[in-house]
Design a protein around this motif. Structure first.
Motif, mmCIF file in Angstrom:
data_model
loop_
_atom_site.group_PDB
_atom_site.id
_atom_site.type_symbol
_atom_site.label_atom_id
_atom_site.label_comp_id
_atom_site.label_asym_id
_atom_site.label_seq_id
_atom_site.Cartn_x
_atom_site.Cartn_y
_atom_site.Cartn_z
ATOM 1 N N SER A 50 6.849 4.341 3.154
ATOM 2 C CA SER A 50 8.540 3.896 2.727
ATOM 3 C C SER A 50 7.866 1.675 3.302
ATOM 4 O O SER A 50 8.644 1.102 1.632
ATOM 5 N N PHE A 51 7.225 1.714 4.149
ATOM 6 C CA PHE A 51 6.458 -0.412 3.825
ATOM 7 C C PHE A 51 6.028 0.009 2.752
ATOM 8 O O PHE A 51 5.924 -0.908 2.514
ATOM 9 N N SER A 52 4.945 0.904 1.525
ATOM 10 C CA SER A 52 4.261 1.025 0.705
ATOM 11 C C SER A 52 5.497 0.608 -0.159
ATOM 12 O O SER A 52 5.188 -0.460 -1.018
ATOM 13 N N ARG A 53 6.655 1.304 0.388
ATOM 14 C CA ARG A 53 7.450 0.785 -1.201
ATOM 15 C C ARG A 53 7.794 -1.179 -2.047
ATOM 16 O O ARG A 53 8.146 -0.867 -2.367
ATOM 17 N N ILE A 54 8.304 -1.061 -0.207
ATOM 18 C CA ILE A 54 8.627 -2.482 -0.364
ATOM 19 C C ILE A 54 7.568 -3.887 -0.164
ATOM 20 O O ILE A 54 7.829 -4.546 -0.108
ATOM 21 N N GLY A 55 6.584 -2.870 0.237
ATOM 22 C CA GLY A 55 4.769 -4.314 -0.386
ATOM 23 C C GLY A 55 4.707 -4.606 1.047
ATOM 24 O O GLY A 55 3.653 -5.364 0.641
ATOM 25 N N LEU A 56 4.860 -4.111 1.913
ATOM 26 C CA LEU A 56 4.458 -4.405 3.655
ATOM 27 C C LEU A 56 2.979 -3.760 3.726
ATOM 28 O O LEU A 56 1.964 -4.762 4.097
ATOM 29 N N ILE A 57 2.797 -2.641 3.311
ATOM 30 C CA ILE A 57 1.532 -1.883 3.673
ATOM 31 C C ILE A 57 1.300 -1.509 2.441
ATOM 32 O O ILE A 57 1.824 -1.141 1.816
#
Length: 261
Positions: A50-57
């Motif tokens: 999920s973090f990857s989808r929003i660009g945090l990770i």
């Protein structure tokens, strides 16, 4: 007592993964990241997705390691831009003045050189001819020497001309500092991270000054502790010197500078 706002537990749990990345400071494998966050890899993976989808990770496809993504970087940049060095430093120098019970000033690089923008007084009366708005000498004061030591030479050479001329040290046509005395003084300040004034230029007043750096490594403030000669310990390892360095290092960290204790 104020009632604690209701939160979303899953976000707080996922935040443990972000904090683990911050603590480590480098890209991490899933198993290591999960362990640092106190959870199993199977539990950590959905959060990371999920973090990857929003660009945090983001995950490096060649190594499989996770690191902060574009959104995290943008958030960091926005935060750093919004931070005012003076605003961050003000409560810190108030606390420092209370700890050492000596006057503490905060100076920035202004239009006419080092300029005092904050003053914190000790509990006892002390006569120091320095007030908010004062512009101080680059070479004769501890505050000024901090800027002379840590600012880019191209920035300070024009301001140094007046001091160098008055002190008969001299300068070349390119406005570059000459003289081993000044070179040695500034090199010593860079090594110690401290400038010191003993009974001068303010007669009867001792001082220590230390730099505050921002996230880019640029000096943005000088914090100076001052007190009467009879009560202000000018030993380089004195409690005053240590408290001052602890204060400026903490402010620098708050501004994004990686400072080692």
């Amino acid at each position: 007592m104020a009632k604690e706002s209701r939160g979303i537990q899953s976000i707080e749990v996922g935040g443990e993964l972000l904090q683990a990345l911050v603590r480590n400071g480098e890209p991490m494998m899933l198993r290591d990241l999960a362990r640092e966050a106190g959870m199993s890899p199977a539990k950590a993976h959905p959060y990371l997705a999920s973090f990857s989808r929003i660009g945090l990770i983001e995950q490096d496809p060649s190594t499989g390691r996770y690191e902060f993504g574009a959104l995290a970087l943008e958030l960091g940049i926005v935060t750093l831009r919004r931070l005012s060095a003076v605003r961050v430093a003000t409560p810190a120098i108030t606390a420092l003045a209370g700890t050492i019970d000596h006057a503490v000033s905060l100076a920035i690089w202004g239009t006419h050189g080092p300029t005092v923008v904050r003053m914190e007084e000790p509990s006892h009366p002390v006569h120091i001819a320095m007030r908010v708005g004062s512009t101080v000498s680059l070479l004769e004061t501890a505050t000024g020497r901090i800027f002379a030591a840590f600012m880019p030479p191209a920035t300070i050479n024009a301001a140094l001309t007046e001091d160098l001329d008055r002190l008969s040290i001299g300068y070349d046509p390119n406005r570059k500092i000459k003289g081993p005395a000044i070179d040695k003084i500034l090199a010593d300040i860079r090594t110690r991270g401290l400038a010191r004034a003993v009974g001068e230029p303010l007669r009867g007043v001792n001082a220590f000054s230390a730099p505050v750096f921002d996230h880019s490594g640029a000096v943005v403030l000088a914090v100076t502790a001052m007190g009467a000669v009879g009560t202000f310990d000018v030993n380089w390892n004195s409690p005053i010197a240590k408290a001052l360095l602890d204060c400026t290092n903490a402010i620098s960290r708050r501004l994004g500078r990686d400072v080692k204790d």
